[in-house]
Design an enzyme around this catalytic site. Structure first.
Site, short mmCIF file in Angstrom:
data_model
loop_
_atom_site.label_atom_id
_atom_site.label_comp_id
_atom_site.label_asym_id
_atom_site.label_seq_id
_atom_site.Cartn_x
_atom_site.Cartn_y
_atom_site.Cartn_z
N LYS A 1 0.86 -1.20 0.00
CA LYS A 1 0.00 0.00 0.00
C LYS A 1 0.89 1.24 0.00
O LYS A 1 1.88 1.30 0.75
CB LYS A 1 -0.91 -0.02 1.24
CG LYS A 1 -1.96 1.09 1.28
CD LYS A 1 -2.87 0.96 2.51
CE LYS A 1 -3.97 2.03 2.51
NZ LYS A 1 -4.87 1.92 3.69
N SER B 1 -9.94 2.42 2.67
CA SER B 1 -8.95 3.06 1.82
C SER B 1 -8.01 2.09 1.11
O SER B 1 -7.39 2.46 0.12
CB SER B 1 -8.13 4.03 2.65
OG SER B 1 -7.30 3.34 3.58
N SER C 1 -10.38 0.33 7.07
CA SER C 1 -9.73 0.41 5.76
C SER C 1 -9.09 -0.89 5.27
O SER C 1 -8.68 -0.96 4.12
CB SER C 1 -8.67 1.51 5.76
OG SER C 1 -9.28 2.76 5.58
#
Lengths: 498, 494
Positions: free
Chosen positions: B79, B159, B183
């Protein structure tokens, strides 16, 4: 009692003063990063990723900085808070990389404490006075902007960014510039005794925010102004003097004092508005979520307490009670770390050299250390090499004086030579003939000769003209070229003259 | 040979260790899959050379008979919230575009040390603020999933939307995620994969771009519970550089996996039956209870009375911390700097931030600044912290009655990209089931439970006691074994 008052057109005004002193914590590393804190390094050479607030960087508290704050708190007899917490003070400025300063608003590490300032007639402080200390908290310093490096831009030096500061907040307990000056000096001495701050105001290790208000005696506190970053005792006193008079003028001309932040201009000795209350930042303080609360354990506190040295007040009392020094001497000798350290070294050396307990030689050592030695040093100016002022050499001189081998005057002469050349005092006394004669044989010989040559005066003396004793002393000393031990001379003359 | 991209973490690791295929073959297969899947927009940058270099190092170690590590030869997606040495790290923002750290986050460093390689930096909602992966400066991520009979682009959740999309599309066997208020779990649920947020403090936050420090926690996203256990072991561990890091040893979660739940009590919180929850979600929750009962667990009703206050409290605390955490992006030292002609410092700040932050980030900075302001602090921030304490207390009380909690992960399945853009409050509601565990710092995971009538995945959430990742993983495994979730999206992006 002489109270400090401003004489205004409408009568007397009292000045109320509180100080927030920022003291840089003595520690090799910064408050939340491992970067060095040395002064004077190349710009941006002592900046870690944390200090530059790079993405994802996190603060980790430096145990030594916490320890120093706790020790400082203990030295002012303050409440040490087992539980304290760090808060973020948010504002934007180019010298503040994180966009917030990590400080302690809600739960400071040190609570209520106090500090004693001593009566000092000369300075206009009539009696001893306790000044309350509200709190000490630890926080990060900011970096520094440099505006003189480029025609249109400012440069940023982050060496100071993240350095640990203690903010020491007094109660509004001071009432004159002299008291404020004494407070700063005393606080500085304590910090230096404890070793938690080097107290170097020129390098910015210690600076004060000065809060001043005025009121008619007995009335409520007036509105205060805060003058930021004042970096010497003299300037602190000047700010108070100036601000108090300015505020009295404003009030007596029908105006009101604005609660505002002001700046001091050392060039003119005046202050001017920096920002008004309306422009004050909303710092949006909140607990720093990157840091857990600080919870101090008993063993940690014990270690802090055990590591504290004897502090100025205790030392001063001991000098008076155990060493028998005068209050003046005790205060002078304990005012600065260097002074007492030099004195105690010298005292130990003198006691050892003479072979008497320290208490018995303390007074003469104190007089020597406070007035004789500095006097000689000063009179020589650049001719003196301070490195020659060893405790060993001074102890030798004092020991010779104690045994009556040299007079006070000779002691000074010998010390002059020591300071200039580094030669051994005993060797100097011998080689330069700087010894007084205590040898009774030589003195008796001289006395006998003088008595023989002055029979008329002897008769007059024996007939009751006591004053003539001084004449015989003078003659003997002259004959001995000033080197005779006066006590021995007196004794022999008394014996011979009957 | 099987298609290596169909394999997960354990299968790849073990296959490389036994010599069924080389780490390089695995890396090449995934690099190729990543390259073909640009339509998903899952990656902000790809790093095929990093994956190959790590693979070659593993193959060389194997040739010498050395230990290959917990993740030996497994290429993963990272990420783009984790700082990676020498590789651009943006948090999907313009303000950090072009920023190349000279340091490696603790979590990514641990993964490399465990033998993993990096396929690239995964897209996300900007600064991890969002639930749909539509706030990225680098464009939306498309879910690999589509409604049956439709070509409309769906949200992969957020997210960690790049992570969920990449793992679901089989262009990465696993990926890192971060979870502040759901998330990891919500995108895992939206894309039919598994993701766990461990206890707060298990994974170091050092080197992870901060959103809300008291909530942020990294975790793995993969296609099985076992793969999550393996990867979490590689990611977790005490870090002296993070003052909130847990000083605890990392258990051997992989080896202790056990789907037998005899003697375990699973709590069903009655307050999670909320208006507006999709009927199919409620059905899947019922199904989940049956599965866990079948695994030997006792199902008990519990109460978490402050649940309805959790989401509002979260939307005060997280923006408050964010408003301060994001103050460092000021154009002074790194990243974007907008310096209009004749601009002073304040002008530079304004221009840089106006240009560098997206709308959602600005919205949260404004909310956070507001709730911390003088005169509002007690009404908002202090009150929210009290709620947070009460929510945590609810869970503490619940542990007297149960060992873990079963709940839906989200109130709905995935939605069309663009469908909630004008409705931030509905968007925020996506995290209503996820946020309480975040506020309490508890381990929580989402496992796939099946498909809804539109053919979209649904997830079930397990919340555990502090430090009891094992209990969470075991309950997840029990569901996984019974759900038999094998559905995968059509590879329309190739």
């Amino acid at each position: 009692m002489s109270e400090y008052r401003i004489q205004g057109a409408t009568g007397e005004w009292e000045v109320v003063i509180g100080l927030e002193v920022h003291a840089q914590v003595t520690s090799a590393a910064k408050l939340f990063s491992g970067a060095s804190t040395a002064f004077g390094a190349e710009p941006n050479s002592q900046v870690s990723l944390v200090d530059a607030a790079m993405p994802g960087m996190l603060p980790v508290p430096n145990r030594e900085c916490i320890r120093q704050a706790v020790r400082t708190g203990m030295a002012i007899e303050a409440q040490i808070n087992r539980y304290s917490r760090f808060d973020r003070k948010n504002y934007f400025y180019a010298d503040l990389p994180q966009g917030y300063q990590i400080s302690q608003l809600y739960h400071p590490i040190v609570g209520e404490g106090q500090l004693l300032i001593e009566a000092d007639e000369k300075a206009g402080i009539a009696q001893d006075k306790i000044i309350g200390i509200e709190r000490i908290h630890v926080e990060q310093d900011a970096g520094k902007l440099m505006h003189d490096q480029h025609p249109t831009m400012s440069y940023v030096d982050l060496n100071r960014s993240g350095v640990a500061l203690m903010e020491i907040v007094s109660r509004p307990d001071m009432r004159s510039p002299a008291e404020a000056g004494a407070y700063v000096r005393k606080l500085r001495a304590i910090l230096r005794y404890v070793g938690s701050c080097d107290g170097n105001m020129e390098e910015g290790s210690m600076r004060a925010d000065v809060n001043v208000s005025v009121r008619k005696p007995g009335e409520e506190f007036g509105t205060r102004t805060e003058t930021k970053n004042v970096n010497s005792v003299r300037f602190v006193m000047q700010v108070i003097e100036y601000e108090a008079n300015r505020q009295v003028d404003v009030l007596e001309n029908g105006g009101t004092v604005d609660q505002e932040t002001r700046l001091f201009d050392p060039g003119t000795g005046t202050t001017r508005t920096m920002r008004s209350k309306e422009d004050a930042h909303d710092y949006r303080y909140f607990p720093d979520p990157d840091l857990l609360p600080l919870e101090l354990e008993e063993s940690f506190l014990d270690e802090c307490r055990a590591s504290l040295p004897e502090l100025p007040d205790a030392k001063r009392r001991r000098y008076e009670s155990e060493l028998g020094l005068t209050p003046y001497n005790a205060r002078e000798l304990t005012a600065e770390v260097e002074t007492y350290a030099r004195f105690e070294t010298l005292l130990g050396a003198v006691a050892a050299k003479i072979g008497k307990p320290e208490a018995e030689v303390a007074t003469q050592t104190a007089n020597w250390a406070l007035s004789v030695a500095p006097g000689v040093m000063k009179s020589l100016g650049d001719e003196a090499d301070p490195a020659n002022a060893t405790a060993e050499a001074q102890a030798s001189i004092l020991a010779m004086q104690d045994k009556g081998e040299i007079s006070g005057g000779q002691a000074k002469e010998i010390y002059e030579i020591v300071l200039k050349t580094g030669r051994d005092p005993e060797e100097i006394a011998d080689a330069e003939g700087l010894k007084q004669v205590s040898d009774t044989g030589a003195i008796e010989e001289a006395v006998d000769a003088i008595i023989a040559a002055n029979q008329d005066k002897v008769e007059q003396y024996r007939g009751g003209k006591d004053k003539l004793f001084g004449f015989f002393v003078g003659q003997t000393m002259k004959a001995m070229q000033g080197k005779a031990n006066p006590a021995v001379v007196n004794q022999i003359l008394k014996d011979r003259l009957g | 040979m099987t298609d290596l991209t169909e394999l997960g973490v354990k299968a790849l690791r073990d296959g490389i260790a036994t010599g069924d295929f080389t780490a390089r073959e695995a890396a090449e297969a995934f690099n190729a899959a990543v390259e073909q899947a640009s339509a998903l927009n899952a990656f902000i940058v790809t790093t095929p050379d990093h994956a190959l270099a790590a693979a070659d190092a593993i193959d060389a170690k194997r040739a010498k008979g050395e230990d290959l590590g917990k993740m030996g030869g497994v290429p993963i997606g990272m990420k783009d919230l984790f700082c990676t040495d020498g590789v651009q790290t943006t948090a999907a923002s313009h303000i950090l575009e072009g920023f190349v750290p000279r340091y490696e986050s603790t979590v990514s460093q641990k993964l490399w040390e465990a033998g993993a390689g990096m396929l690239g930096k995964l897209n996300l909602d900007q600064f991890a603020m969002g639930s749909s992966n539509e706030t990225s400066y680098f464009g939306n991520v498309s879910s690999p999933w589509r409604k049956e009979g439709s070509n409309a682009a769906m949200s992969p959740g957020g997210s960690s939307g790049g992570s969920s999309a990449a793992v679901a599309a089989r262009i990465a066997p696993a990926a890192t995620g971060t979870d502040t208020g759901g998330s990891i779990r919500q995108p895992a649920a939206f894309t039919g994969i598994t993701g766990i947020k461990p206890t707060y403090g298990r994974c170091s936050r050092w080197g992870v771009v901060a959103f809300a420090s008291s909530l942020d926690q990294a975790g793995p996203m993969a296609r099985s519970v076992e793969d999550c256990a393996i990867m979490l072991e590689a990611m977790a561990g005490f870090d002296p550089k993070d003052a909130t890091s847990l000083q605890m040893d990392v258990p051997n979660w992989e080896d202790a996996l056990d789907a037998d739940l005899k003697g375990k009590r699973i709590g069903i919180p009655r307050e999670y039956r909320m208006d507006g929850t999709d009927a199919e979600i409620l059905d899947s929750w019922e199904q989940g209870k049956e599965w866990l009962r079948d695994a030997g667990a006792e199902i008990v009703d519990i109460s978490l009375p402050h649940t309805k206050y959790a989401l509002p409290a979260y939307y005060i605390i997280a923006p408050a911390e964010a408003s301060s955490n994001l103050a460092r992006y000021d154009g002074v030292r790194y990243g974007l700097r907008d310096l209009p002609d004749g601009a002073g410092l304040q002008d530079m700040y304004a221009a840089t931030r106006a240009d560098g932050f997206g709308d959602e980030v600005k919205r949260r900075i404004l909310i956070g600044t507001y709730v911390l302001s003088a005169g509002f602090y007690d009404a908002y921030y202090t009150q929210a912290q009290k709620v947070r304490a009460l929510v945590a207390k609810d869970f503490e009380n619940a542990w007297a009655e149960c060992d873990a909690i079963l709940a839906p992960t989200t109130p709905t399945a995935s939605f069309l990209l663009g469908s909630l853009n004008d409705d931030p409050l509905t968007m925020y509601l996506n995290d209503v089931f996820a946020v309480p565990a975040s506020l309490a710092g508890l381990p929580a995971m989402s496992v796939p439970a099946g498909l809804n009538s539109d053919g979209l995945p649904l997830g079930l959430q397990i919340v555990g006691k502090p430090f009891d990742e094992q209990g969470v993983l075991n309950a997840g495994l029990a569901i996984e074994q019974r759900a038999g979730f094998v559905a995968k999206p059509e590879a329309w992006w190739c």
